[in-house]
Write an enzyme that holds these catalytic residues in place. Structure first.
Site, PDB file in Angstrom:
ATOM      1  N   ASP A  93      47.646  37.772  47.451  1.00 36.85           N
ATOM      2  CA  ASP A  93      48.302  37.808  46.032  1.00 36.85           C
ATOM      3  C   ASP A  93      49.503  37.330  46.182  1.00 36.85           C
ATOM      4  O   ASP A  93      50.082  37.003  47.278  1.00 36.85           O
ATOM      5  CB  ASP A  93      47.934  39.259  45.503  1.00 36.85           C
ATOM      6  CG  ASP A  93      48.680  40.159  45.940  1.00 36.85           C
ATOM      7  OD1 ASP A  93      49.576  39.974  47.116  1.00 36.85           O
ATOM      8  OD2 ASP A  93      48.499  41.733  45.534  1.00 36.85           O
ATOM      9  N   SER A  94      50.100  36.941  45.040  1.00 35.44           N
ATOM     10  CA  SER A  94      51.369  36.304  44.927  1.00 35.44           C
ATOM     11  C   SER A  94      52.569  37.442  44.977  1.00 35.44           C
ATOM     12  O   SER A  94      53.641  36.848  45.134  1.00 35.44           O
ATOM     13  CB  SER A  94      51.428  35.621  43.619  1.00 35.44           C
ATOM     14  OG  SER A  94      51.789  36.503  42.665  1.00 35.44           O
ATOM     15  N   GLY A  96      53.633  39.181  42.769  1.00 33.95           N
ATOM     16  CA  GLY A  96      54.054  39.433  41.326  1.00 33.95           C
ATOM     17  C   GLY A  96      53.502  40.789  40.914  1.00 33.95           C
ATOM     18  O   GLY A  96      54.131  41.727  40.190  1.00 33.95           O
ATOM     19  N   PHE A  97      52.061  40.886  40.607  1.00 34.60           N
ATOM     20  CA  PHE A  97      51.585  42.108  40.089  1.00 34.60           C
ATOM     21  C   PHE A  97      52.041  43.599  40.817  1.00 34.60           C
ATOM     22  O   PHE A  97      52.386  44.541  40.015  1.00 34.60           O
ATOM     23  CB  PHE A  97      50.042  42.195  40.257  1.00 34.60           C
ATOM     24  CG  PHE A  97      49.519  43.341  39.657  1.00 34.60           C
ATOM     25  CD1 PHE A  97      49.349  43.476  38.383  1.00 34.60           C
ATOM     26  CD2 PHE A  97      48.934  44.429  40.403  1.00 34.60           C
ATOM     27  CE1 PHE A  97      48.745  44.609  37.658  1.00 34.60           C
ATOM     28  CE2 PHE A  97      48.388  45.403  39.818  1.00 34.60           C
ATOM     29  CZ  PHE A  97      48.302  45.501  38.412  1.00 34.60           C
ATOM     30  N   ASP A 147      52.724  34.647  39.430  1.00 34.09           N
ATOM     31  CA  ASP A 147      52.429  34.855  37.822  1.00 34.09           C
ATOM     32  C   ASP A 147      53.467  36.265  37.491  1.00 34.09           C
ATOM     33  O   ASP A 147      53.542  37.200  38.290  1.00 34.09           O
ATOM     34  CB  ASP A 147      51.230  34.920  37.408  1.00 34.09           C
ATOM     35  CG  ASP A 147      50.283  36.149  37.713  1.00 34.09           C
ATOM     36  OD1 ASP A 147      50.739  36.537  38.736  1.00 34.09           O
ATOM     37  OD2 ASP A 147      49.577  36.280  36.975  1.00 34.09           O
ATOM     38  N   GLN A 190      46.226  33.764  32.067  1.00 34.56           N
ATOM     39  CA  GLN A 190      46.521  35.035  31.531  1.00 34.56           C
ATOM     40  C   GLN A 190      46.162  35.219  29.933  1.00 34.56           C
ATOM     41  O   GLN A 190      45.750  34.072  29.569  1.00 34.56           O
ATOM     42  CB  GLN A 190      48.003  35.254  31.503  1.00 34.56           C
ATOM     43  CG  GLN A 190      48.563  35.401  33.238  1.00 34.56           C
ATOM     44  CD  GLN A 190      48.278  37.082  33.674  1.00 34.56           C
ATOM     45  OE1 GLN A 190      47.970  38.025  32.702  1.00 34.56           O
ATOM     46  NE2 GLN A 190      48.308  37.450  35.034  1.00 34.56           N
ATOM     47  N   GLY A 217      45.493  39.615  34.418  1.00 32.66           N
ATOM     48  CA  GLY A 217      45.771  40.546  33.261  1.00 32.66           C
ATOM     49  C   GLY A 217      44.877  41.423  32.801  1.00 32.66           C
ATOM     50  O   GLY A 217      44.843  41.931  31.583  1.00 32.66           O
ATOM     51  N   ASP A 267      38.178  41.781  43.905  1.00 30.82           N
ATOM     52  CA  ASP A 267      38.644  42.698  44.975  1.00 30.82           C
ATOM     53  C   ASP A 267      39.099  43.817  44.220  1.00 30.82           C
ATOM     54  O   ASP A 267      39.260  44.081  42.775  1.00 30.82           O
ATOM     55  CB  ASP A 267      40.050  42.094  45.341  1.00 30.82           C
ATOM     56  CG  ASP A 267      41.180  42.217  44.363  1.00 30.82           C
ATOM     57  OD1 ASP A 267      41.271  41.540  43.377  1.00 30.82           O
ATOM     58  OD2 ASP A 267      42.076  43.344  44.640  1.00 30.82           O
ATOM     59  N   CYS A 305      20.890  53.344  52.800  1.00 33.93           N
ATOM     60  CA  CYS A 305      22.089  52.659  53.030  1.00 33.93           C
ATOM     61  C   CYS A 305      22.091  52.640  54.541  1.00 33.93           C
ATOM     62  O   CYS A 305      21.799  53.721  55.121  1.00 33.93           O
ATOM     63  CB  CYS A 305      23.470  53.412  52.537  1.00 33.93           C
ATOM     64  SG  CYS A 305      24.925  52.774  53.398  1.00 33.93           S
ATOM     65  N   CYS A 307      24.485  52.146  56.722  1.00 31.43           N
ATOM     66  CA  CYS A 307      26.015  52.247  57.536  1.00 31.43           C
ATOM     67  C   CYS A 307      26.141  53.702  58.244  1.00 31.43           C
ATOM     68  O   CYS A 307      25.021  54.336  58.123  1.00 31.43           O
ATOM     69  CB  CYS A 307      27.006  52.431  56.167  1.00 31.43           C
ATOM     70  SG  CYS A 307      27.510  54.223  55.926  1.00 31.43           S
ATOM     71  N   CYS A 310      25.580  57.135  56.811  1.00 31.07           N
ATOM     72  CA  CYS A 310      24.297  57.581  56.272  1.00 31.07           C
ATOM     73  C   CYS A 310      23.312  57.436  57.199  1.00 31.07           C
ATOM     74  O   CYS A 310      22.270  58.208  57.338  1.00 31.07           O
ATOM     75  CB  CYS A 310      23.952  56.654  55.140  1.00 31.07           C
ATOM     76  SG  CYS A 310      25.087  56.515  53.671  1.00 31.07           S
ATOM     77  N   HIS A 336      31.096  53.789  54.434  1.00 30.37           N
ATOM     78  CA  HIS A 336      29.894  53.697  53.478  1.00 30.37           C
ATOM     79  C   HIS A 336      30.372  52.976  52.163  1.00 30.37           C
ATOM     80  O   HIS A 336      29.551  52.092  51.861  1.00 30.37           O
ATOM     81  CB  HIS A 336      29.669  55.112  53.027  1.00 30.37           C
ATOM     82  CG  HIS A 336      28.622  55.233  51.914  1.00 30.37           C
ATOM     83  ND1 HIS A 336      27.278  54.994  51.922  1.00 30.37           N
ATOM     84  CD2 HIS A 336      28.975  55.333  50.493  1.00 30.37           C
ATOM     85  CE1 HIS A 336      26.675  54.884  50.919  1.00 30.37           C
ATOM     86  NE2 HIS A 336      27.520  55.227  49.994  1.00 30.37           N
TER      87      HIS A 336
HETATM   88 ZN   LIG Z   1      26.190  54.312  53.617  1.00 32.50          ZN
END
Ligand SMILES: [Zn+2]
Length: 376
Positions: A93-94, A96-97, A147, A190, A217, A267, A305, A307, A310, A336
């Site tokens: 990211d830049s 800014g946020f 931004d 924006q 935004g 994200d 799942c 993973c 699990c 998970h």
């Molecule tokens: Zn899992």
């Protein structure tokens, strides 16, 4: 292997799109979810574990990395990929946020923003030019324009003024980024929740020209209905043949709704952050592993799942290590949650390719509405 970054759409179903962003560091299958590696790590995960969940790309935070250990130091040590042992693509990211949300004593001007570090109070400046320099030093594959995102609630006039400055900063970002084969620069739309301002912002960005476009935004407290209201029209204002990235989103149903409206990338810290507070995302909705009902439950968290949490552990064990504040609790639940998010994206990509997105989405909502398995 490709030397340039390109985007190929392979399927559409309604407004939902599936495709691939090709980069010199590997392909990013879209719709894509990017785990957040704030300070050069996805908390509680080894990079190879993040990759094992199916993540093609992760996000790094310019604000955190510029303050500690600094972009210059990371550059001297071979760049962020080498530094954190992640050789797939990275989007940064830049800054800014996070300056707006974390830093102290901010001063905003046409030139950029000065602020005090939340870590040690030291003074820093980010301008569009400096943000491009930092992201270049980090070695980011996908660079975001610098931004400004106004704090809500804000009047239309305030949102318009802020958006117009962000568009001037987008031009400066584009000029400072220059020509860097193999690296992409994304513009950020924006304009708050006002359609006319979104249109004005999209027009300004298209005129400058970017490798991809983010819808910024949103996910700043406006609620899902208002967010979907904007997403009903905003992606359509952006070029069809470039990736569209919704920043900072979100919960699983936000993600499904965004993909249904034409978003390709997202994200969010939610899966990793929730993993550390005992919240698990499952096909049946959110499960709070700290609840006493799990204490004697030998069943897996999510039987569907694959993973390690699990496959190899019971709800009773996950409950126990959470209550005992053992480190493995955050490790297993984060794994998970990231696995669940990547499975969600893979499910949507498959459904879009098969032309069955609506049926898939109905099944997604039905399973969540049915809720968790009955207590034993
Ligand atoms: Zn899992």
């Amino acid at each position: 292997m490709t030397k340039h970054i390109s985007f190929e759409l392979s399927a559409r179903d309604g407004k939902a799109r599936a495709g691939v962003i090709k980069t010199p560091r590997g392909d990013i299958r879209t719709p894509a979810f990017m785990p957040v590696g704030t300070a050069g790590t996805v908390k509680a995960m080894l990079p190879e574990s993040v990759a094992a969940t199916g993540a093609d790309i992760l996000l790094g935070n310019t604000y955190h990395l510029m303050l500690r250990p600094s972009a210059e130091r990371i550059d001297r040590l071979g760049g962020l990929h080498k530094f954190m042992n992640w050789d797939k693509p990275i989007l940064t990211d830049s800054g800014g946020f996070q300056v707006m949300s974390l830093a102290g004593l901010r001063k905003l001007s046409e030139k950029g923003v000065t602020f005090k570090s939340h870590i040690d109070g030291s003074k820093h400046e980010i301008t569009p030019e400096r943000s491009m320099e930092i992201q270049r030093l980090l070695g980011s594959d996908i660079v975001m324009c610098f931004d400004e995102c106004p704090a809500l609630p804000a009047s239309d006039a305030e949102v318009a003024k802020s958006m117009q400055m962000s568009m001037r900063w987008a031009r400066r970002s584009r000029d400072a980024f220059g020509d860097r084969p193999g690296h992409a620069l994304f513009g950020i739309m924006q304009g708050g929740v006002t359609q006319e301002l979104r249109a004005e912002s999209a027009e300004a960005l298209r005129e400058i020209g970017f490798d991809g476009y983010a819808v910024g935004g949103l996910a700043v407290g406006e609620g899902q209905e208002a967010m979907f209201g904007v997403l009903d029209y905003a992606p359509d204002m952006l070029p069809e043949d470039k990736p569209r990235y919704l920043m900072g989103v979100g919960k699983p149903d936000d993600i499904v709704g965004a993909v249904a409206r034409g978003i390709d990338m997202m994200d969010c810290v939610l899966p990793s952050r929730s993993g550390r507070t005992g919240q698990a995302f499952t096909r049946a909705g959110v499960v709070n592993i700290k609840n006493a009902r799990h204490a004697d439950d030998p069943r897996p968290l999510d039987a569907h799942c694959g993973c390690p949490a699990c496959r190899n552990y019971s709800r009773a064990y996950l409950h126990h290590v959470f209550r005992s504040q053992e480190m493995i609790s955050g490790m297993l639940l984060t794994w998970h949650n990231l696995q669940y998010y990547q499975d969600l994206m893979a499910g949507m990509r498959g459904a879009i390719a098969a032309g069955e997105f609506d049926a898939w989405a109905k099944d997604f909502h039905d399973q969540r509405a049915a809720g968790d398995i009955e207590p034993l």
